[in-house]
Design a protein around this motif. Structure first.
Motif, mmCIF file in Angstrom:
data_model
loop_
_atom_site.group_PDB
_atom_site.id
_atom_site.type_symbol
_atom_site.label_atom_id
_atom_site.label_comp_id
_atom_site.label_asym_id
_atom_site.label_seq_id
_atom_site.Cartn_x
_atom_site.Cartn_y
_atom_site.Cartn_z
ATOM 1 N N ASN A 346 0.837 -1.204 0.000
ATOM 2 C CA ASN A 346 0.000 0.000 0.000
ATOM 3 C C ASN A 346 0.869 1.250 0.000
ATOM 4 O O ASN A 346 0.622 2.210 -0.733
ATOM 5 N N LYS A 349 2.174 1.726 -3.323
ATOM 6 C CA LYS A 349 1.098 2.074 -4.265
ATOM 7 C C LYS A 349 0.693 3.548 -4.139
ATOM 8 O O LYS A 349 0.465 4.226 -5.133
ATOM 9 N N PHE A 350 0.617 4.041 -2.893
ATOM 10 C CA PHE A 350 0.103 5.393 -2.696
ATOM 11 C C PHE A 350 1.221 6.438 -2.570
ATOM 12 O O PHE A 350 0.995 7.543 -2.105
ATOM 13 N N ASP A 378 5.373 6.132 4.851
ATOM 14 C CA ASP A 378 5.604 6.531 3.459
ATOM 15 C C ASP A 378 5.481 8.034 3.323
ATOM 16 O O ASP A 378 5.063 8.725 4.264
ATOM 17 N N ILE A 383 -3.869 10.156 4.306
ATOM 18 C CA ILE A 383 -5.294 9.811 4.483
ATOM 19 C C ILE A 383 -5.932 10.868 5.380
ATOM 20 O O ILE A 383 -5.380 11.217 6.434
ATOM 21 N N ILE A 391 -10.962 3.003 7.005
ATOM 22 C CA ILE A 391 -10.235 2.213 5.999
ATOM 23 C C ILE A 391 -9.925 0.791 6.469
ATOM 24 O O ILE A 391 -9.582 -0.066 5.667
ATOM 25 N N VAL A 396 -13.750 -0.737 2.138
ATOM 26 C CA VAL A 396 -13.735 0.727 2.278
ATOM 27 C C VAL A 396 -12.422 1.265 1.734
ATOM 28 O O VAL A 396 -11.345 0.790 2.078
ATOM 29 N N GLN A 397 -12.560 2.282 0.854
ATOM 30 C CA GLN A 397 -11.376 2.993 0.379
ATOM 31 C C GLN A 397 -11.550 4.451 0.762
ATOM 32 O O GLN A 397 -12.637 4.876 1.146
ATOM 33 N N GLU A 398 -10.458 5.209 0.665
ATOM 34 C CA GLU A 398 -10.532 6.594 1.136
ATOM 35 C C GLU A 398 -11.657 7.353 0.475
ATOM 36 O O GLU A 398 -12.498 7.935 1.111
ATOM 37 N N THR A 402 -10.207 6.720 -5.419
ATOM 38 C CA THR A 402 -9.086 5.801 -5.157
ATOM 39 C C THR A 402 -9.133 4.609 -6.100
ATOM 40 O O THR A 402 -8.122 4.211 -6.685
ATOM 41 N N GLY A 408 -7.696 -1.637 -6.588
ATOM 42 C CA GLY A 408 -7.854 -2.205 -5.239
ATOM 43 C C GLY A 408 -9.310 -2.416 -4.880
ATOM 44 O O GLY A 408 -10.210 -1.976 -5.597
ATOM 45 N N THR A 409 -9.515 -3.084 -3.766
ATOM 46 C CA THR A 409 -10.881 -3.447 -3.365
ATOM 47 C C THR A 409 -11.247 -2.960 -1.977
ATOM 48 O O THR A 409 -12.393 -2.992 -1.571
ATOM 49 N N GLY A 410 -10.256 -2.548 -1.218
ATOM 50 C CA GLY A 410 -10.540 -2.148 0.159
ATOM 51 C C GLY A 410 -10.636 -3.349 1.096
ATOM 52 O O GLY A 410 -11.206 -3.247 2.178
ATOM 53 N N GLY A 412 -7.749 -5.347 1.792
ATOM 54 C CA GLY A 412 -6.430 -5.625 2.369
ATOM 55 C C GLY A 412 -6.319 -5.253 3.836
ATOM 56 O O GLY A 412 -5.928 -6.080 4.671
ATOM 57 N N LEU A 413 -6.668 -4.012 4.182
ATOM 58 C CA LEU A 413 -6.507 -3.581 5.575
ATOM 59 C C LEU A 413 -7.482 -4.287 6.502
ATOM 60 O O LEU A 413 -7.166 -4.545 7.666
ATOM 61 N N PHE A 439 1.685 3.385 9.236
ATOM 62 C CA PHE A 439 0.867 2.304 9.803
ATOM 63 C C PHE A 439 1.723 1.586 10.836
ATOM 64 O O PHE A 439 2.885 1.279 10.572
#
Ligand code: ADP
Length: 614
Positions: A346, A349-350, A378, A383, A391, A396-398, A402, A408-410, A412-413, A439
């Motif tokens: 992540n 990615k971001f 990072d 966020i 999240i 759920v994504q921001e 996004t 992505g699918t939301g 992972g977290l 994180f």
């Protein structure tokens, strides 16, 4: 309410009436004996003796009924009603007995103290009936009336109408006890009805939970099968795309192929996430607690992602492990790696420019337990504060953009959070939009000795050789995958013998030895797990079950005392599959679609004995 109560409640009320019988019989016996003993000056002792004899006879009769009732087990409504009526008859006889103290014995007493004793006994017995007879309203009403009201006759006979006050008190007292009994009965009945309803609900809930669990298991099975079915063709798609990418020099075609490859890899990671999530939901994901090398886990993770970050964005990914962090710990290295991999992926990615830092520190150490904090920072998009909690929820994504920009699918977290909970740890984020995010994952681990760490590169007894050209037995039922693996392995300079199932593989192993067996798991006729167990049994010289005698003999001769390197190469990606493969005796496990890098890594570890896992 009396008429509409469920049979079980009615039965319970009658049960409770009978349960109290021993106590009331004891009371009768004690009071009778006391009367005989203390009232020796009673003017008409034979009357007192008759009364005591009556009470004793009643005690025997009621005790007999009590034992009969205790003996009968399941009672229907009719039998319960009969039992209640017999009990009521006992109550009437007993009420008459106590009542007679008031109208029969009381006027005969010449001493005032004896009268007081009679008065107190009658009143006390009536009051004591509230908790023993109030389970049924009629019982308490009849008993109290029969016990106290005759006192009015007694009072009248002994003092004429001069003792009106005492009579008035007796009437009020009777009314009071009856009212109290009725309130007790009402509340108790209400409680029994509620208890009954909650028991029914509990039963329904148990059935529903059982159904839900089996539905969940069915869902997990379905997902496991689907995973296999989806991954098998994906293997061919991704593998062939890689081969085509290597072979084409046309930039346009390369762009198309890269798009196919990215899309396929995204699809694959989505399948993995959904599988993991469904396992967590079904409560089937278990955390293992085994000694592992924390530093190795972290370095191998960083090796994997560095390549991605360097290649694609030129980001600098660093790893910093504090001096007090222990290297040998007990925990679930796979799950820890999964969480950290998600966080670092992540972060990459971001983040467009800057760096991604992984820091590991020891927060607390007590005896053999250490609280370790892993933080992934990072310099990416960050966020917003409002979204920092959400999240961690699934899907759920921001914000909506996004998905469009980063995909992505939301999930992972959400998976990280669940895994972290299962590990007894905590995960959190702090972030400043536009500046970056950090994180943190903190979890406790038990320290262990370095010598307790498993030998991740088992000392297998096979001859050292170069991985440049290996003699490989590929056991795989899917033709497309066999062809693909054949092309990939041949291109890497290996020679290949193909088998379509476990029995085929066993036949191939007779008369020829291989450097490596690449073993599919799900296959017709004989699956990879069973085939591996047979190979291991043959190596140990054990009896071979499930194969004909001729083949078993040949295998024993061929394999006894050796160790064949078996690597699972399977589309089964559910957690627990790896353990199944290793438990059956396989040496390593790689999931399909496989990459040449994965195979080379395994070859280099097992065949050449190099310890570098990347
Ligand atoms: P996915 O990455 O598949 O969308 P995740 O559950 O891993 O799913 O992440 C959920 C959301 O949290 C992401 O869509 C993104 O909006 C936000 N997020 C996660 N990590 C970062 C990060 N390092 N920087 C900025 N946003 C992040």
């Amino acid at each position: 309410m009396e008429n509409t109560i469920p049979l079980s409640v009615y039965r319970k009320q009658v049960d409770l009436l009978y349960q109290r019988v021993p106590a009331s019989l004891m009371t009768s016996v004690i009071i009778s004996v006391c009367f005989l003993f203390f009232l020796r000056t009673f003017p008409e002792p034979h009357v007192l003796q008759v009364w005591v004899a009556y009470m004793m006879a009643l005690v025997v009769l009621r005790a007999f009924v009590f034992f009969l009732y205790r003996k009968s087990k399941k009672r229907d409504f009719r039998q319960t009603r009969l039992a209640e009526r017999i009990f009521l008859a006992g109550v009437v006889l007993s009420g008459l007995g106590w009542g007679s103290v008031a109208w029969w014995l009381y006027p005969l007493a010449t001493e005032q103290s004896t009268q007081v004793i009679f008065f107190v006994v009658v009143v006390g017995v009536a009051a004591a009936a509230i908790p023993t007879l109030s389970y049924r309203r009629l019982h308490i009403q009849i008993f109290v009336c029969l016990t106290i009201l005759p006192m009015l006759i007694g009072l009248y006979n002994s003092y004429g109408n001069q003792n009106l006050i005492l009579a008035f008190i007796a009437v009020v007292y009777t009314a009071f006890i009856i009212k109290s009994g009725c309130i007790f009965q009402e509340h108790h009945e209400e409680m029994l009805v509620l208890k009954e309803a909650s028991q029914v609900r509990e039963k329904q809930l148990k059935v529903a939970t059982k159904e839900a669990k089996s539905a969940n298991r069915a869902k997990s099975r379905f997902l496991a099968n689907m995973s296999h079915e989806i991954r098998t063709p994906m293997n061919a798609i991704i593998g062939r795309t890689r081969l085509a990418l290597d072979e084409t020099s046309s930039p346009e075609l390369q762009a198309h192929l890269e798009t196919i490859q990215n899309a396929s890899e995204n699809l694959l990671s989505l399948i993995n996430d959904i599988l993991d999530f469904s396992k967590i939901e079904a409560g089937e994901l278990k955390i293992s607690n085994k000694p592992f090398d924390l530093f190795d886990t972290l370095r191998s993770l960083l090796n994997t992602v560095r390549f991605l970050a360097d290649d694609e964005k030129g980001l600098n990914v660093t790893l910093e492990i504090a001096d007090d962090v222990p290297r040998a710990v007990v925990g679930d290295s796979m799950r820890l790696r999964q969480i950290l991999l998600n966080l670092v992926n992540n972060a990459i990615k971001f983040t467009e420019t800057g760096c991604v830092d992984v820091r590991v520190a020891c927060l607390k150490a007590k005896e053999k337990t250490v609280l370790i904090q892993f933080s992934v920072s990072d310099t990416g998009i960050g966020i917003a504060l409002d979204n920092q909690e959400a999240i961690f929820n699934e899907f759920v994504q921001e914000d909506d953009s996004t998905t469009k920009v980063f995909g992505g699918t939301g999930l992972g977290l959400a998976i990280c959070k669940h895994l972290c909970d299962l590990m007894g740890g905590q995960i959190a984020v702090s972030s400043i939009p536009g500046k970056g995010s950090t994180f943190t994952l903190s979890s406790s681990f038990l320290c262990c000795n370095f010598s307790e760490l498993p030998d991740i590169f088992p000392q297998v007894d096979h001859k050292p050789m170069s991985s440049d050209s290996l003699n490989i037995l590929l056991v795989e039922d899917n033709e497309a995958n066999r062809v693909l693996a054949g092309m990939v392995l041949a291109k890497a300079g290996h020679t290949l013998v193909e088998a379509c199932n476990g029995i085929d593989a066993l036949n191939c192993l007779v008369g020829q030895s291989y450097d490596v067996v690449l073993m599919d798991v799900q296959m017709p006729i004989m699956d990879g797990l069973k085939c591996t167990r047979i190979i291991r049994a043959a190596e140990l010289g054990d009896e071979l079950a499930g194969v004909d005698k001729e083949l078993a003999d040949k295998l024993s001769v061929q394999l006894r005392g050796c160790h064949t390197l078996i690597v699972a190469m399977t589309a089964n990606a559910m957690s627990g599959d790896r353990e199944d493969c290793l438990d059956s005796g396989m040496d390593e496990y790689i999931t399909k679609p496989f990459y040449l890098d994965d195979l080379n890594r395994v070859f280099s570890v097992f065949v050449e004995g190099k310890g570098e896992i990347s």
